[in-house]
Design an enzyme around this catalytic site. Structure first.
Site, PDB file in Angstrom:
ATOM      1  N   TYR A 156     -81.140 -48.504  76.266  1.00  0.00           N
ATOM      2  CA  TYR A 156     -80.171 -47.440  76.016  1.00  0.00           C
ATOM      3  C   TYR A 156     -80.816 -46.074  76.255  1.00  0.00           C
ATOM      4  O   TYR A 156     -80.269 -45.222  76.960  1.00  0.00           O
ATOM      5  CB  TYR A 156     -79.644 -47.538  74.587  1.00  0.00           C
ATOM      6  CG  TYR A 156     -78.843 -46.335  74.153  1.00  0.00           C
ATOM      7  CD1 TYR A 156     -77.595 -46.074  74.698  1.00  0.00           C
ATOM      8  CD2 TYR A 156     -79.345 -45.443  73.208  1.00  0.00           C
ATOM      9  CE1 TYR A 156     -76.859 -44.961  74.308  1.00  0.00           C
ATOM     10  CE2 TYR A 156     -78.621 -44.329  72.805  1.00  0.00           C
ATOM     11  CZ  TYR A 156     -77.381 -44.095  73.364  1.00  0.00           C
ATOM     12  OH  TYR A 156     -76.656 -42.998  72.992  1.00  0.00           O
TER      13      TYR A 156
ATOM     14  N   SER B 152     -79.056 -38.259  74.379  1.00  0.00           N
ATOM     15  CA  SER B 152     -79.363 -38.806  73.055  1.00  0.00           C
ATOM     16  C   SER B 152     -80.768 -38.415  72.632  1.00  0.00           C
ATOM     17  O   SER B 152     -81.677 -38.274  73.468  1.00  0.00           O
ATOM     18  CB  SER B 152     -79.244 -40.336  73.093  1.00  0.00           C
ATOM     19  OG  SER B 152     -79.795 -40.920  71.929  1.00  0.00           O
TER      20      SER B 152
END
Length: 354
Positions: A153, A128
């Protein structure tokens, strides 16, 4: 080839399965259909893929189930693994951190073990843009440091890259980490801004914009993500003979491991992004401007030159074109939410800011 796609009922996963099936590959899907958001949308995606390209085996199991994942690898022995399953969402990681430990760390370890015990030609896994964290120098390069994640995350995605490197080094698993930048398009996740904003605009509800709408995001249309994946698939990484342990390149290695940014390379401020969405919906938004929220990154912009060098491809679809396609799907799928609005050229006079 036989390709295992994890997260096959997810946003990127469903589009990837469709493309692979159309290209003639044998696709094995894996998804646990959890309730992070409505599983009915996940099932609808699978049905859409089946209608477009035919049926394919879809294994309903959880990545954290070590024995089940091991059996799947041993029985199916995929040639390639495209690992897209994960617990997503920056803000949700503040509420339910355990889910990220189970799926993103334990689950990814089980995938790595599957590839170790049953060697594959290429492991491609989703990372990501959030790994860049506190780094504010853009465009982000894959050689940049990622030592200051701003959310759990992001930390799990950084951990995935490190875990993959260790397995590539120890067991020779060719692995490519793909840092996706703000993916959007038809069949998108309902917790992401295109769906949230489109539904709020259609229903006349306020939209909350943190950092007073000044965030910038490098939006990447789903077809460009899938095209990048498909083009990278036949190019597994090899050990870099030029890699220097005294001046290490953070994006390659003496192991068969590397990293790629996949992004549109055209950052857009959220207020401008919202204005485009209003135009395509032909309705005005009610906007609530709020301060910066913990865990948010101020701006993202990808340097996708490494992707271009290997594949000859860089993302092509403009935000205007991509949002037009998204809105067409949104209005068809949520037909009860689509209503006639005011002409698009009057929107600038109608927008209300709280």
């Amino acid at each position: 080839m036989k390709v295992l796609v994890t997260g096959a009922a997810g946003f990127i996963g469903a589009h990837t399965c469709l493309r692979l099936l159309r290209d003639g590959h044998q696709v094995l899907g894996l998804d646990n259909f959890n309730d992070y958001y409505d599983p009915a949308l996940k099932q609808a995606r699978v049905q859409w893929v089946q209608q477009q390209a035919g049926d394919f085996p879809l294994h309903r199991l959880d990545l954290a189930d070590r024995d089940a994942v091991a059996r799947l690898f041993a029985e199916q022995r995929p040639d390639v693994v495209i690992h897209l399953a994960a617990q997503a969402g920056v803000r949700y990681s503040l509420k339910n951190p355990q889910a990220y430990l189970d799926s993103n760390l334990a689950g990814f370890l089980n995938i790595l073990e599957g590839c170790r015990r049953n060697p594959v030609q290429h492991l491609l896994y989703a990372s990501s843009s959030s790994v860049y964290g506190a780094n504010q120098r853009t465009p982000y390069r894959v050689q940049d440091g990622v030592d200051h994640p701003l959310s759990l995350y992001a930390a799990t995605k950084k951990a995935n890259e490190a875990m993959a490197h260790s397995y590539s080094h120890l067991f020779g698993i060719p692995s490519s980490g793909l840092r996706f930048f703000t993916v959007y398009g038809p069949w998108g996740r309902p917790d992401m801004s295109p769906m949230q904003f489109a539904r709020a605009i259609s229903e006349g509800r306020p939209i909350q914009l943190f950092n007073h709408g000044r965030h910038q995001r490098d939006f990447t249309y789903i077809d460009d993500i899938v095209e990048s994946l498909v083009r990278l698939m036949p190019h597994p990484p090899h050990a870099d003979p030029q890699w220097d342990a005294f001046a290490p390149d953070a994006a390659s290695s003496q192991a068969p491991w590397r990293l790629f940014n996949i992004g549109g390379q055209r950052p857009v401020e959220l207020l401008d992004y919202l204005a485009l969405l209003e135009q395509h919906l032909q309705r005005s938004a009610v906007i609530e401007l709020l301060p910066l929220q913990p865990g948010d990154v101020l701006a993202t912009c990808a340097d996708a030159s490494a992707l271009a060098r290997v594949t000859g491809f860089t993302p092509q679809v403009s935000l205007d074109e991509g949002l037009g396609r998204f809105v067409a799907w949104f209005q068809a799928y949520y037909s009860n939410a689509a209503a006639d609005g005011e002409p698009a050229d009057e929107l600038s006079q109608q927008r209300r800011v709280i």
